[in-house]
Design an enzyme around this catalytic site. Sequence first.
Site, mmCIF file in Angstrom:
data_model
loop_
_atom_site.group_PDB
_atom_site.id
_atom_site.type_symbol
_atom_site.label_atom_id
_atom_site.label_comp_id
_atom_site.label_asym_id
_atom_site.label_seq_id
_atom_site.Cartn_x
_atom_site.Cartn_y
_atom_site.Cartn_z
ATOM 1 C CB SER A 670 110.045 -28.078 98.382
ATOM 2 O OG SER A 670 109.069 -27.078 98.169
ATOM 3 C CE LYS A 713 110.806 -24.381 95.648
ATOM 4 N NZ LYS A 713 110.934 -25.786 95.999
#
Lengths: 822, 293
Positions: A670, A713
């Site tokens: 990611s 996140k």
Amino acid sequence: MTDPLPPEALRQRFDPSGFDFETTDDLPAETEVVGQDRAVEALDFGMNIDAEGYNVFALGPTGTGRRELVQHLLEEQAATEDTPPDLCYVNNFDDEREPRALELPAGRGCELKEDVDALIEDLQTALPGTFESEEYQSRREMIQEEVREGQEAALEDLQERAREEGIALIRTPQGFVFTPIRDGEVVPPEEVESMPEEKREKVQQKIENYQEELQEILRKVPEHQREARRRIEELNEEMATLVIDDLVEDLHEKYADLDAVLEFLDSVRADLIENVDFFVQAAQQGQTPQQQGPAQMMQQQGQQGGGQQAPAPDGAFWRRYRVNLIVDNEDTEGAPVVYEDNPNYQNLVGQVEQIAQMGALVTDFNLIRKGALHEANGGYLVVDARQLLTHPYAWEGLKRALRNEEIQIESPGQALGLIRTLTLEPEAVPLDVKIVVVGERLVYYLLNALDPDMDRLFKVMADFDDQIDRTEAQEDAYADLIATTVEHRDLKPFHRSGVARVLEHSLRMVSDTEKLSAQVADIRDLMTEADHWAQDDGADTVTDEHVQRAIDAQIYRADRLRERVQESIEREKVYIDTDGETIGQINGLSYLEMGGFSFGKPNRITARVRLGKGEIVDIEREAALSGPIHSKGVLILSGFLEGRFAQRYPLSLSARLVFEQSYGGIDGDSASSAELYALLSALAEVPLKQNLAVTGSVNQRGVVQPIGGVNEKIEGFFDVCEERGLTGDQGVLIPATNTDNLMLRPDVVAAVEAGEFHIYPVETVDDGIEALTGVEAGTRDEQGAFPDDTINGRVEARLHEFADRRRQFALTDGQVEQSEEA
Amino acid sequence: MHDSPHSPMPTIEAPSSRRVFRRILVALDDSPPSRAALDMAVRLAADLEAELEGLFIKDQNLLRAAQLPFAEEVRAHSVAPKTLSDRRVQRQLRYQAERAEAALQEATESAEVTYNFQVVEGHVTRELLQAAEEADLLALGKTSTRSSRRRLGTTSQALLSESPSPVLVLRQAVRARPPIFTYYDGSDTARSALDVASGLSLRGGGHPLTVFVPAADEAEAERLQEEVEAACDGHVPHLQVRALTDIEVNRLATLARRAGRGLVVMPGNASPLADTPLQRFLYELDRPLLVVR
């Protein structure tokens, strides 16, 4: 430049006023399950198909309410089905080691057991009574008298005839002797000796003849005695039969429609008559039957072979006629649904208990105990896969019963051939059951791959999903599920604001605005905790405040580590910039999950470049701190770079990428877009804004791909910025397709609404690099060159430079450098 | 209260005296009827505080028969008769005597009875008749082997007919406290029998006593009843007098048997007994019978 997302896109809201109820009290509360259409249909199919091997394995993550759903559906179905018969074990009079199984219609097993107990009680008095009666005694006497009289008559006749000839028959201690007699006196020996020879011989001859005759009479004695015994046996049987038939007759009528029972009654009758001697002897000895506990009972039975005089028929003796009712379906409505929560071998298949007695183990058919299979026979059985597999031999035992379609009760030791001592082998019972095993996915797939029996025995998989499609119908059902939970767990009614908040949380749990979570166990726990806070408040209903409080409390209980992480960033033990700009340095975002709690945090990623052979080194990989997916991500971005910039010149850089201050393992790709941006920045020598964080993986064409944990996140970076004070221009770049995964915390959304934080959806690397540098990315013109003042242009220029240098270096053997510098 | 221990004359004393019998003689052999007689004799001896004498008689006829040169014993379980030697018979008889003594000891173990045991050799019936003269009561088994109900041994028959003293004959054991039955027709012998019967019923906790009286009419019945009650003098706790018709008198044995498992005391000259063959009377009665002459 990409536009930031509007606040509405960051979190799905459920508007409480959009509900058509005020509190959950207004809802019917009938829903046990939401969604899971695939699993429900599979279960339905499995339950109804009438073929062998179609048992069901319900697989899925724990907490999705599989077992409850299974049980609920089974119970609904079973209620419409027939109740199976009762099951008894009775003595096998021909071979006591193999007790017979007896099936009766539901409810009649209990009846039979009671009737037989009553019969035994009656017999216990009636039989001895008969043999103690005057009638029996006198009839028995008479038979013996007859025989004796017959013998005596013969003897007397002989005696009489002999006497007429002057011979007396005298009894000796061991028999008889003939002797000449005169006037009632035995002739003295001297006189006999002085008799003339002829006369003496005649006497002797007569005596011998009489002796022969007597011998004949005596020879017949045993025969007569046998005859007497036989007639007494007949008498015994006759008397016993009268009594027994009288008592058994009623039962015969009552159970006339059940052949198996009639057979049993006949065998009892036959055995009683066979054992009639017991009662006769007991009556003769004047003993009476006693009632005792099983241990003493067994003891007496054990001692019966001990060579003592024939024992009286006491409690131990009567056990042989009893009925051991092991499955009683009298109160069962419909077919049975059994959940065995401790599925070890014995609990499943049944067992034969034993009693320890004087160092030996003894048993009889009365000690047969049922297993879950017996209980569920004719219906359904539910077991947990993990429990089943961790108990030794339980899985094997279950499969064996299913394969053979019968339940054979034997100990595992017996089944494995390890035990040599004799024990009972009860008659096997035909098995007709549907099994539903509930287990995790991993267990199912392992079994499927490694156990060939799975294909034969568990043909139906009921696959439970972790998510539920979000449609209006499902939302309504979900609300009703909440209402059902309120009722089941006796919680305070939920106000619609609370319901809304729960639904929102459900979306957050799966990080998807188009799916509701199927982890109903967690939802229920949340509700219970919210209820607790409501009670704490003294409120009448549970509102969104209480739900939020429950959520916050859950997080607080679990986020010690996150706090430490944030703290270390605050105290600058871990370096994260949230403003300014730097070349080759970027805020990547990583995601941690521990013990069911997940959170995100920013990670500084840096890139440095130099002249080299065209390798992009991932320091994490070199240090063996990264997993394969991370390495793959780095290789992909290398592929992109090469694809875009190395068509005409060899890639002559050497680059190093690193997650600064990361000392634990990393996996996942990611952050590959962030790494790419850092690399581009280092090549272009254009600084990246540190007030932005980036997440997203990249493909070889530079398209930004979606990632997981987007909410955590974003919140991770937000928390750092907020701690330092939002500057107003901070934000996060996310892959555009992750937009519908956004369920950010309300406070984050509020900051965005206030214009103090921004979320940017990014589709390509070019979009991203523009947002991060403020410089155009650039596209190739007709000549195939990038404009100079674009990022791509500058990157290409730099790479070109590297390539030239390298070539020069090689050609001039290292001399070029000197002159150039000069 | 004890009288002097050895009174040799077999006197029957008045009912007010407590000693019905002072010396009881029991004939012992190795048979079940004899054992039954022994048990009953022991009980009587204990209740009546009498002495008990056990007598085993070695049959002289048997001994003589064994001495004959061609004497052979026919036995039930062997194929051919075995030579009967004098020595062997002696040995067997000795063994039987030992067993008889052991039985006597065992039977008197728990009872408080003085006893002694004697072995004589001779003609069985004659010896018993002689011994009976010195005892107040002679008890013996109906037969000398396990037999049918019908059979009556010669010895018992002879003693019942000729014994000067009362004779008790039985075939099977009877329970501990039997009811007593007797027959009173007004004769002296009947009176003696009644005294014995009432004496027995007084002892050992009191047995019910039923007296059968033959009565042609009511007046006769009343008269006899008064005599009975007078003789018992209110000492007998449960006294019942039953008048019998002629037919009943003829069937006295059956009647007495049906009346209960008891002990029957009969005067020897009573018509039901005297007019019936002894064997038949005993067969129909099938109860312990005590004959008083």
